[in-house]
Design a protein around this motif. Structure first.
Motif, PDB file in Angstrom:
ATOM      1  N   VAL A  47       0.851  -1.192   0.000  1.00  0.00           N
ATOM      2  CA  VAL A  47       0.000   0.000   0.000  1.00  0.00           C
ATOM      3  C   VAL A  47       0.890   1.245   0.000  1.00  0.00           C
ATOM      4  O   VAL A  47       1.816   1.351   0.809  1.00  0.00           O
ATOM      5  N   ASP A 119      -2.981   8.082  -1.494  1.00  0.00           N
ATOM      6  CA  ASP A 119      -2.184   7.146  -2.280  1.00  0.00           C
ATOM      7  C   ASP A 119      -1.619   7.915  -3.467  1.00  0.00           C
ATOM      8  O   ASP A 119      -2.375   8.375  -4.327  1.00  0.00           O
ATOM      9  N   GLU A 139     -15.235   3.118  -2.439  1.00  0.00           N
ATOM     10  CA  GLU A 139     -14.992   1.985  -3.327  1.00  0.00           C
ATOM     11  C   GLU A 139     -14.942   2.465  -4.775  1.00  0.00           C
ATOM     12  O   GLU A 139     -15.810   3.206  -5.228  1.00  0.00           O
ATOM     13  N   HIS A 144      -8.999   4.200  -2.328  1.00  0.00           N
ATOM     14  CA  HIS A 144      -9.839   3.273  -1.556  1.00  0.00           C
ATOM     15  C   HIS A 144      -9.011   2.190  -0.858  1.00  0.00           C
ATOM     16  O   HIS A 144      -9.254   1.862   0.303  1.00  0.00           O
ATOM     17  N   GLU A 145      -8.046   1.624  -1.564  1.00  0.00           N
ATOM     18  CA  GLU A 145      -7.197   0.586  -0.965  1.00  0.00           C
ATOM     19  C   GLU A 145      -6.492   1.127   0.275  1.00  0.00           C
ATOM     20  O   GLU A 145      -6.419   0.464   1.320  1.00  0.00           O
ATOM     21  N   LEU A 148      -8.951   1.522   3.254  1.00  0.00           N
ATOM     22  CA  LEU A 148      -9.246   0.255   3.916  1.00  0.00           C
ATOM     23  C   LEU A 148      -8.095  -0.170   4.829  1.00  0.00           C
ATOM     24  O   LEU A 148      -8.310  -0.639   5.950  1.00  0.00           O
ATOM     25  N   TRP A 149      -6.875  -0.008   4.339  1.00  0.00           N
ATOM     26  CA  TRP A 149      -5.709  -0.385   5.145  1.00  0.00           C
ATOM     27  C   TRP A 149      -5.608   0.487   6.399  1.00  0.00           C
ATOM     28  O   TRP A 149      -5.367  -0.017   7.505  1.00  0.00           O
TER      29      TRP A 149
END
Length: 240
Positions: A47, A119, A139, A144-145, A148-149
Motif C-alpha cells: 500500500v 495514495d 470503493e 480506496h485501498e 481500507l488499510w
C-alpha cells in the motif's frame, strides 16, 4: 505542551520536516516517527502512502477563510453540493465554511499533529489531481485501498480519524489522520479564551459574528470529533 502561539498556528517552532516526504510538509517530531513506522508497514503490505498536508499556519488558514467568506471560493453543504453564496446569511456562510475548512486559530493542522494522507500512485502521471473529496476514498476511488488499510491499522501507530463520521459539524474526511496522544493534549489546551484572544487581534472576515457565537462554534465544529479511543474508533465507519 504547546504555547498559545503554537496552538493557533502563529508560531512553527514545534514542527519539523522529514526526508520521508517533501520538505514543505511539517509535523511534530514524534508524529513523523509514528508516521514513518506506518509508512513502512503500509509499503510492506503493498500500500502506498503519502502526506498531502501537515502543519498549516494561521495566515494560510486565514487566507482560505477570507476567500470563502467573501465568495471568492465555492461553498459546499455537508454532502458536497455547491451552495448559492448570494442567498446565504452571515451565519450560513460561517457554517458552510466550517463544514469543510477550519476557523483560523482553530485548525487541528496548526498543532503539527494532524495530516491529510493519500495514495500517490494514481496521481503520479499527472493525468488526475488530488481533490481530497470523500469519493476518492470510496470503493472504486483512487485512494480506496489505502482507506481500507488505514481503517484497520492506523490505530496501531497511534493515529485516529477525528472526522471518521459526519456528526453535524465538520464533514467526513477519510484523509484526515490525527496523532492521538499529542492531538488530545493540544485540544485540551485550546481553550475558548485562547481562541478568542487570537481572533480578536486578527483580520478575519466575519469576526464580529464569529466572536459573538464563538462558544457555540467551538463546541459544534472544533470539539465535535469522533472518539479517539479504540472502542469508539471501532464503533462505526461512515465516509460520505
Amino acid at each position: 505542551m504547546l504555547t498559545a502561539q503554537q496552538l493557533t498556528g502563529q508560531a512553527d517552532s514545534h514542527v519539523v520536516s522529514n526526508d520521508i516526504c517533501r520538505p514543505t510538509v511539517r509535523l511534530q517530531g514524534p508524529v513523523f516517527t509514528a508516521y514513518s513506522a506506518m509508512h513502512s508497514a503500509a509499503a510492506e503490505a503493498g500500500v502506498a502512502l503519502d502526506i498531502a498536508s501537515g502543519f498549516r499556519d494561521f495566515e494560510r488558514q486565514r487566507a482560505i477563510w477570507n476567500r470563502k467568506f467573501h465568495g471568492k471560493a465555492p461553498l459546499y453543504s455537508s454532502n458536497g453540493a455547491e451552495l448559492d453564496y448570494s442567498s446565504l446569511a452571515v451565519g450560513e456562510i460561517v457554517a458552510a465554511i466550517m463544514t469543510w475548512s477550519a476557523l483560523p486559530g482553530g485548525s487541528r493542522h496548526h498543532w503539527g499533529t494532524d495530516l491529510d494522507v493519500y495514495d500517490p500512485r494514481p496521481f503520479a502521471a499527472g493525468k488526475r489531481s488530488l481533490q481530497l473529496v470523500p469519493e476518492e476514498y470510496d470503493e472504486g476511488g483512487p485512494c480506496h485501498e489505502l482507506a481500507l488499510w488505514l481503517q484497520r491499522h492506523a490505530h496501531d501507530f497511534g493515529f485516529f480519524f477525528p472526522y471518521r463520521q459526519f456528526r453535524g459539524g465538520v464533514a467526513a474526511e477519510p484523509w484526515h489522520l490525527s496523532y492521538r496522544s499529542l492531538a488530545t493534549q493540544a485540544q485540551q489546551q485550546l481553550t475558548l479564551e485562547v481562541l478568542e484572544n487570537t481572533l480578536a487581534a486578527a483580520d478575519v472576515a466575519g469576526k464580529d459574528y464569529i466572536l459573538d457565537c464563538l462558544a457555540d462554534l467551538k463546541e459544534h465544529y472544533i470539539d465535535n470529533i469522533c472518539g479517539a479511543t479504540d472502542e469508539q474508533e471501532n464503533s462505526g465507519w461512515l465516509f460520505g
